[in-house]
Scaffold this motif. Sequence first.
Motif, PDB file in Angstrom:
ATOM      1  N   SER A  14       1.204  -1.738  -0.093  1.00 35.53           N
ATOM      2  CA  SER A  14      -0.162   0.192   0.026  1.00 35.53           C
ATOM      3  C   SER A  14       1.067   1.586  -0.194  1.00 35.53           C
ATOM      4  N   GLY A  15       2.251   1.277   0.291  1.00 35.96           N
ATOM      5  CA  GLY A  15       3.409   2.490   0.681  1.00 35.96           C
ATOM      6  C   GLY A  15       3.183   3.052  -0.704  1.00 35.96           C
ATOM      7  N   TYR A  16       2.994   1.699  -2.102  1.00 28.80           N
ATOM      8  CA  TYR A  16       3.421   2.864  -3.586  1.00 28.80           C
ATOM      9  C   TYR A  16       2.167   3.352  -3.771  1.00 28.80           C
ATOM     10  N   ILE A  17       0.743   3.034  -2.957  1.00 30.24           N
ATOM     11  CA  ILE A  17      -0.254   3.530  -3.512  1.00 30.24           C
ATOM     12  C   ILE A  17      -0.255   5.002  -2.580  1.00 30.24           C
ATOM     13  N   LYS A  18       0.082   5.066  -1.730  1.00 26.53           N
ATOM     14  CA  LYS A  18       0.174   6.063  -0.980  1.00 26.53           C
ATOM     15  C   LYS A  18       0.739   7.715  -2.115  1.00 26.53           C
ATOM     16  N   GLU A  19       2.182   7.179  -1.840  1.00 25.72           N
ATOM     17  CA  GLU A  19       3.567   7.836  -2.406  1.00 25.72           C
ATOM     18  C   GLU A  19       2.543   8.108  -3.803  1.00 25.72           C
ATOM     19  N   LEU A  20       1.812   7.237  -4.649  1.00 31.13           N
ATOM     20  CA  LEU A  20       1.308   8.136  -6.204  1.00 31.13           C
ATOM     21  C   LEU A  20       0.121   8.812  -5.737  1.00 31.13           C
ATOM     22  N   ILE A  21      -0.658   8.505  -5.081  1.00 28.74           N
ATOM     23  CA  ILE A  21      -1.407   9.112  -5.186  1.00 28.74           C
ATOM     24  C   ILE A  21      -1.519  10.357  -4.017  1.00 28.74           C
ATOM     25  N   GLN A  22      -0.635  10.785  -3.118  1.00 30.92           N
ATOM     26  CA  GLN A  22      -0.527  11.616  -1.892  1.00 30.92           C
ATOM     27  C   GLN A  22      -0.487  13.456  -3.398  1.00 30.92           C
ATOM     28  N   GLY A  23      -0.087  13.486  -4.533  1.00 29.23           N
ATOM     29  CA  GLY A  23       0.559  13.890  -5.013  1.00 29.23           C
ATOM     30  C   GLY A  23       1.653  14.938  -5.217  1.00 29.23           C
ATOM     31  N   GLU A  24       2.320  16.102  -5.555  1.00 28.97           N
ATOM     32  CA  GLU A  24       3.847  15.786  -6.051  1.00 28.97           C
ATOM     33  C   GLU A  24       4.448  16.737  -5.310  1.00 28.97           C
ATOM     34  N   LYS A  25       3.982  17.248  -4.812  1.00 29.28           N
ATOM     35  CA  LYS A  25       4.088  18.410  -4.144  1.00 29.28           C
ATOM     36  C   LYS A  25       4.577  18.454  -2.299  1.00 29.28           C
ATOM     37  N   PRO A  26       6.086  18.870  -2.684  1.00 30.75           N
ATOM     38  CA  PRO A  26       7.580  17.904  -1.137  1.00 30.75           C
ATOM     39  C   PRO A  26       6.161  18.051  -0.081  1.00 30.75           C
ATOM     40  N   ARG A  27       6.673  16.878   0.607  1.00 27.80           N
ATOM     41  CA  ARG A  27       6.031  17.588   2.250  1.00 27.80           C
ATOM     42  C   ARG A  27       6.623  16.206   2.567  1.00 27.80           C
ATOM     43  N   PHE A  77       4.942  15.992   5.760  1.00 24.46           N
ATOM     44  CA  PHE A  77       4.548  15.641   7.142  1.00 24.46           C
ATOM     45  C   PHE A  77       3.400  14.718   5.804  1.00 24.46           C
ATOM     46  N   PRO A  78       2.986  12.843   6.473  1.00 25.41           N
ATOM     47  CA  PRO A  78       2.425  12.589   6.051  1.00 25.41           C
ATOM     48  C   PRO A  78       0.589  12.673   5.573  1.00 25.41           C
ATOM     49  N   THR A  79       0.096  12.990   4.686  1.00 30.31           N
ATOM     50  CA  THR A  79      -1.135  13.426   4.185  1.00 30.31           C
ATOM     51  C   THR A  79      -1.797  12.009   4.178  1.00 30.31           C
ATOM     52  N   ILE A  80      -1.240  11.061   4.491  1.00 30.14           N
ATOM     53  CA  ILE A  80      -2.466   9.658   4.179  1.00 30.14           C
ATOM     54  C   ILE A  80      -2.014   8.741   5.671  1.00 30.14           C
ATOM     55  N   TYR A 140      -1.164  -3.087   5.607  1.00 28.66           N
ATOM     56  CA  TYR A 140      -1.529  -1.748   5.903  1.00 28.66           C
ATOM     57  C   TYR A 140      -2.928  -1.217   5.261  1.00 28.66           C
ATOM     58  N   VAL A 141      -3.890  -0.125   5.393  1.00 32.53           N
ATOM     59  CA  VAL A 141      -5.002   0.030   4.977  1.00 32.53           C
ATOM     60  C   VAL A 141      -4.497   1.064   4.924  1.00 32.53           C
ATOM     61  N   LEU A 142      -4.858   2.200   3.789  1.00 34.64           N
ATOM     62  CA  LEU A 142      -4.709   3.423   3.987  1.00 34.64           C
ATOM     63  C   LEU A 142      -5.982   4.447   4.110  1.00 34.64           C
ATOM     64  N   ILE A 143      -6.802   5.070   5.061  1.00 34.61           N
ATOM     65  CA  ILE A 143      -7.308   6.397   5.659  1.00 34.61           C
ATOM     66  C   ILE A 143      -6.815   7.485   4.944  1.00 34.61           C
ATOM     67  N   ILE A 144      -8.021   7.778   3.782  1.00 35.44           N
ATOM     68  CA  ILE A 144      -7.955   9.230   3.232  1.00 35.44           C
ATOM     69  C   ILE A 144      -9.566   9.709   3.863  1.00 35.44           C
ATOM     70  N   PRO A 145      -9.418  10.817   4.469  1.00 37.83           N
ATOM     71  CA  PRO A 145      -8.359  12.480   3.779  1.00 37.83           C
ATOM     72  C   PRO A 145      -7.629  11.966   5.517  1.00 37.83           C
ATOM     73  N   CYS A 146      -6.582  12.391   6.062  1.00 39.23           N
ATOM     74  CA  CYS A 146      -6.200  12.800   7.397  1.00 39.23           C
ATOM     75  C   CYS A 146      -5.608  13.881   7.673  1.00 39.23           C
ATOM     76  N   PHE A 147      -5.891  14.436   8.657  1.00 37.14           N
ATOM     77  CA  PHE A 147      -5.304  15.406   9.571  1.00 37.14           C
ATOM     78  C   PHE A 147      -4.355  15.243  10.781  1.00 37.14           C
ATOM     79  N   PHE A 148      -3.783  16.639  10.697  1.00 37.39           N
ATOM     80  CA  PHE A 148      -2.230  16.845  11.513  1.00 37.39           C
ATOM     81  C   PHE A 148      -2.881  16.081  12.857  1.00 37.39           C
TER      82      PHE A 148
END
Lengths: 345, 477
Positions: B202-215, B217-220, B247-255
Amino acid sequence: MKKIIVLCILLLGLITGCVSYTELNELGIVSALGIEEIDQQIQLTANFILPQKDDGESTYQSTCFQSRGTTIEEALNNLYLQVSKKIDLAHLELVAIDTTIAQEDLNKILQFFLQEPTARNNFPIVLMKEVNAKELLENENQKDTIAHLLTMNQIAQGTTFSLSLENMARQLLEEKNTVIPVVSSKDHIPTTEGLAIIQDNKLKDYLTLEESNAYLYLSNQINSFTLIPSNSNQTSEIIVKENHTIISSHQNKIQIEIQSTIESKENNVDLKENYEKEVKKRIDSLIKKTQDNKMDLLHFLTLIYRNDYNFYEHNKTNLFEQLTYEITFHTTIQYPNLKTEGVLI
Amino acid sequence: MTLLIEKIKKKVGSSTDFIFREMTIQNKTIILIFNEVLSSSEDINQFILKYLANIIEKKVEIPTSFYHYFLNSMPGHHIKEIKDLQEAIDALYNGYTVIITSEKEMLAIETKANLDRGINEANNEQSIQGPKDAFTENFNKNLGLVRKRIKSEHLWLQEYTIGKETKTKVGLLYMENIAEEETIQKVKEELLKINIDGIIDSGYIKELIQGEKPRFFPTILATERPDQVSMALLEGKIAILVDNSPYVLIIPCFFIDFFHTTDDYYQKPINISFIRIIRLFAFFIAIFIPGFYIAVTTHNQEVLSLDLLINFSAQRAMVPFPALIEALLMSVTFEILRESDTRMPSSMGTAVSILGGLVLGDAAVNAGIVSPIMIIVVAISAISGLLFSSIEMISALRWWRFILLILATLLGMYGIVLGGLLLIIHLTSLNSFGKPYLAPFAPFIKEEQKDALIKTENRGIRYRNPYLTKKNKIRGR
């Protein structure tokens, strides 16, 4: 474009800041500073703290260095050259100035410390009388002794108190005059010598111990202490448990009301009378001195100005010299040796 | 049929784990193909071979074609018709047994082998007072763990196959009566946009859908707890299940989600409020303490009292390195120790822990390489960072710790303040699928404060986060 911005930020980071970077090992911590004027030059005597590790415990050693210069800044630079450490004035615990500088102008000292960004200005400041800075400060615990002495004297004898530089500066700015504790040394042991009057940033006069005590009475800077009447022996000392002074004015008359609780180890029928007589004598002496020297040390004129502005405006010429005053005592006596028992009916 | 078999053999590269079994029933030949690793030989024996053997033995009359007969009567909970060669290959690789009855007629029966480890306790998200089951690598089991908690017809699943070579099953799970349609669409679009050869985790999916903006903190949020996923779904969030990933991904996630654990909802609110405040302190300690120490000992010594200054000076007296180098040295050593602790075999764990403790502790101090106070500072900072279960959050804290160290060295307390401002700017600039990352603090949502930092009684939490749902805001009484 982004790379250029990142590069600029990195460069800024490398060329800015860092000027105030000082490792702890490179810091020369000054705990006490003596400022004297010798041969028209400022002489600084600095007591440095050298931290060290001794069997795993953190301890320190003190050592004195002296330097001269035409100004305080120059003297500090010369001090830096001697010790090869950045002078840290942020942890000063005592500053002692000599009478020469005090008589000339205290302004340069005040300006220096007030403009020094790292100095905290809450350290006590004292005036050295008949002693030089090296003698006063070279003993590693001397600064602690002096600070302790000032505090203990305020509690025990009530003839001096601890004055911080910022309080002194504030009083000089607002009231144009203040008092400063005086210290001396007898056989390398520091002693207190009462207070000295500073007016318009210059040393004007000294107060005797009794006058110093009166000043502290009138400015409510002492609460409990032991009063030893000047013409008596030790056994007739009077313990003042509580003391509060209220000063009010009515036109050119100052009313001083002293509320005290006193205690005596002996059953002395004249205790109250002796006490009041002694205090009155001291206050009379103080007020006379201030009136003779035209120094409104106790800010009576400010009081009149606040209470009765019209009278002040119409009579301000020579008002201080023409002031009269009245002292009223409300004294309560405590007898610690007196035992109370039940009454058999 | 021979031609078809040859084509299949060519496609699988004559791999020896593919079994081709020919059977003759009523003078007609059928071929069974399965992968002996991916398929369960027990299921094949029990349901397919036994069934076929029964037909042969009892000479059962088959009125229709074999294809239709098997489709209607063969035992198996999932039988599907195969239309072309590629579908047959995909079915084989998914653990199906393909039965070829004629050149154009094929069907696939599910006989997937159980290659996962079973439902165990969560490794990284321990539960003190809650359910202890955790997700596994099996997609169906993971889905089952969620469905058994939310037995609602509103819990919908949409499946996708992502990865040209791995053809990984990815499921999108959401409550259709709660989750926002806009967010669902956005996630779907991101999933469909993925063009990659393989999805291993699931880490692959997380990286691919998070967007290109450098960050930093994790947003997923990635979790191995089914109860956390269930809670998230009921709040209006979306879950992404990935086959072969625990690992299951949860979207969206807050700080603020990283300061919450599922156990928070199983204990007294007043206790949890205290713990959450501690977590917040730990966050600031992890980032700011080393920089603060550097700032006060190198730039702003006037902040320290004389006794403390003497103490610190005495401790640093024999250390040859500048404070920054000391801090970096200790931080890097700690990270090496932490990483080695994760990777090494458990049999060596104790020995290395002792060595690490000795190296980092006594020996380094006695050798005069570091001062004791620096060890304390770095240790407190590192341990505070480990309070969070998310590895990405721990990494983010590490980065910011280094940034603030450098700023503190360059600019002292001013650098700390600047770093703090940069942190706030970065956090407020982040969003998780269009939702502001710092919600419910920025923007401020009054209702959500009952479960943000301070937790109130459960019955006080009536409304859902308005950023997660607009169609079903009320949770209960």
